[in-house]
Design a protein around this motif. Structure first.
Motif, PDB file in Angstrom:
ATOM      1  N   ALA A  81       0.801  -1.229   0.000  1.00 43.27           N
ATOM      2  CA  ALA A  81       0.000   0.000   0.000  1.00 43.27           C
ATOM      3  C   ALA A  81       0.834   1.280   0.000  1.00 43.27           C
ATOM      4  N   ASN A  82       2.027   1.231   0.584  1.00 42.02           N
ATOM      5  CA  ASN A  82       2.855   2.431   0.743  1.00 42.02           C
ATOM      6  C   ASN A  82       4.330   2.077   0.749  1.00 42.02           C
ATOM      7  N   LEU A  83       5.130   3.088   0.472  1.00 42.11           N
ATOM      8  CA  LEU A  83       6.552   3.025   0.753  1.00 42.11           C
ATOM      9  C   LEU A  83       6.672   3.526   2.189  1.00 42.11           C
ATOM     10  N   VAL A  84       7.195   2.701   3.084  1.00 45.07           N
ATOM     11  CA  VAL A  84       7.275   3.060   4.494  1.00 45.07           C
ATOM     12  C   VAL A  84       8.717   3.432   4.819  1.00 45.07           C
ATOM     13  N   VAL A  85       8.915   4.648   5.323  1.00 44.89           N
ATOM     14  CA  VAL A  85      10.234   5.127   5.730  1.00 44.89           C
ATOM     15  C   VAL A  85      10.245   5.144   7.253  1.00 44.89           C
ATOM     16  N   TYR A  86      11.235   4.474   7.842  1.00 46.33           N
ATOM     17  CA  TYR A  86      11.329   4.391   9.300  1.00 46.33           C
ATOM     18  C   TYR A  86      12.208   5.525   9.817  1.00 46.33           C
ATOM     19  N   LEU A  87      11.645   6.302  10.742  1.00 47.85           N
ATOM     20  CA  LEU A  87      12.342   7.453  11.310  1.00 47.85           C
ATOM     21  C   LEU A  87      12.306   7.365  12.836  1.00 47.85           C
ATOM     22  N   MET A  88      13.091   8.201  13.491  1.00 47.84           N
ATOM     23  CA  MET A  88      13.110   8.215  14.959  1.00 47.84           C
ATOM     24  C   MET A  88      11.726   8.538  15.504  1.00 47.84           C
ATOM     25  N   ASN A  89      11.420   7.963  16.657  1.00 47.16           N
ATOM     26  CA  ASN A  89      10.130   8.229  17.304  1.00 47.16           C
ATOM     27  C   ASN A  89       9.880   9.722  17.456  1.00 47.16           C
ATOM     28  N   ASN A  90       8.645  10.087  17.300  1.00 45.67           N
ATOM     29  CA  ASN A  90       8.170  11.456  17.500  1.00 45.67           C
ATOM     30  C   ASN A  90       8.701  12.460  16.474  1.00 45.67           C
ATOM     31  N   PHE A  91       9.104  11.992  15.307  1.00 44.63           N
ATOM     32  CA  PHE A  91       9.552  12.929  14.272  1.00 44.63           C
ATOM     33  C   PHE A  91       8.412  13.853  13.854  1.00 44.63           C
ATOM     34  N   THR A  92       7.164  13.386  14.012  1.00 45.60           N
ATOM     35  CA  THR A  92       6.022  14.205  13.615  1.00 45.60           C
ATOM     36  C   THR A  92       5.919  15.456  14.478  1.00 45.60           C
ATOM     37  N   GLU A  93       6.259  15.325  15.746  1.00 46.62           N
ATOM     38  CA  GLU A  93       6.225  16.486  16.646  1.00 46.62           C
ATOM     39  C   GLU A  93       7.402  17.419  16.376  1.00 46.62           C
ATOM     40  N   GLN A  94       8.553  16.854  16.133  1.00 39.33           N
ATOM     41  CA  GLN A  94       9.756  17.663  15.926  1.00 39.33           C
ATOM     42  C   GLN A  94       9.751  18.415  14.607  1.00 39.33           C
ATOM     43  N   HIS A  95       9.085  17.849  13.597  1.00 42.96           N
ATOM     44  CA  HIS A  95       9.170  18.427  12.256  1.00 42.96           C
ATOM     45  C   HIS A  95       7.804  18.643  11.615  1.00 42.96           C
ATOM     46  N   SER A  96       6.855  19.120  12.389  1.00 45.05           N
ATOM     47  CA  SER A  96       5.498  19.304  11.855  1.00 45.05           C
ATOM     48  C   SER A  96       5.472  20.294  10.696  1.00 45.05           C
ATOM     49  N   GLU A  97       6.280  21.346  10.761  1.00 45.84           N
ATOM     50  CA  GLU A  97       6.295  22.330   9.670  1.00 45.84           C
ATOM     51  C   GLU A  97       6.857  21.724   8.388  1.00 45.84           C
ATOM     52  N   LYS A  98       7.918  20.939   8.504  1.00 44.59           N
ATOM     53  CA  LYS A  98       8.502  20.279   7.327  1.00 44.59           C
ATOM     54  C   LYS A  98       7.502  19.281   6.734  1.00 44.59           C
TER      55      LYS A  98
END
Length: 144
Positions: A81-98
């Protein structure tokens, strides 16, 4: 408490052969491009982790619970269904603007889900992967 080990381990499967078996042509092309991107960012060669994760570099972790194991320092998986990229936990909070500027995607605590690589801003994707990779290298400085 007894220590528990992570079941995800590097394998001898050739990542290129794995990618060649991806049925969806777009997902296969995206996986080939992700190998180039992650190789460029990490300076590492791809290694298969478990049956479907392509990783670059590695680190050994030990949680307070006693769970420990090895994991790729950067990685992705060309899922159906998707290309899944694994990143450090909580990257969504750290980089919400990006992330708001990235393009079409979904995200969870440590996963970035992309449907088509050519629909996202590659510079922002590279930033996110590099930031996650550098954070792991800082947290585990004596490892590959």
């Amino acid at each position: 408490m007894a220590k528990t080990a992570n079941k995800m381990q590097p394998t001898d499967v050739d990542p290129e052969e794995f990618i060649d078996q991806v049925e969806n042509a777009t997902r296969r092309a995206d996986a080939e491009r992700m190998v180039e991107i992650m190789r460029d960012i990490t300076g590492e060669e791809p290694v298969m982790w478990g049956p479907s994760i392509i990783g670059f570099g590695s680190y050994h972790y030990v949680y307070e619970s006693g769970r420990e194991g090895d994991a790729p320092a950067a990685g992705f998986s060309p899922r159906k269904a998707n290309l899944v990229v694994y990143l450090m936990n909580n990257f969504t909070e750290q980089h919400s603007e990006k992330l708001a500027e990235l393009g079409p995607h979904k995200a969870s605590k440590a996963c970035l889900y992309l449907t088509k690589l050519d629909k996202v801003d590659e510079d922002i994707l590279r930033f996110l992967i590099n930031d996650s990779y550098e954070m792991i290298k800082e947290m585990y400085p004596d490892q590959n």
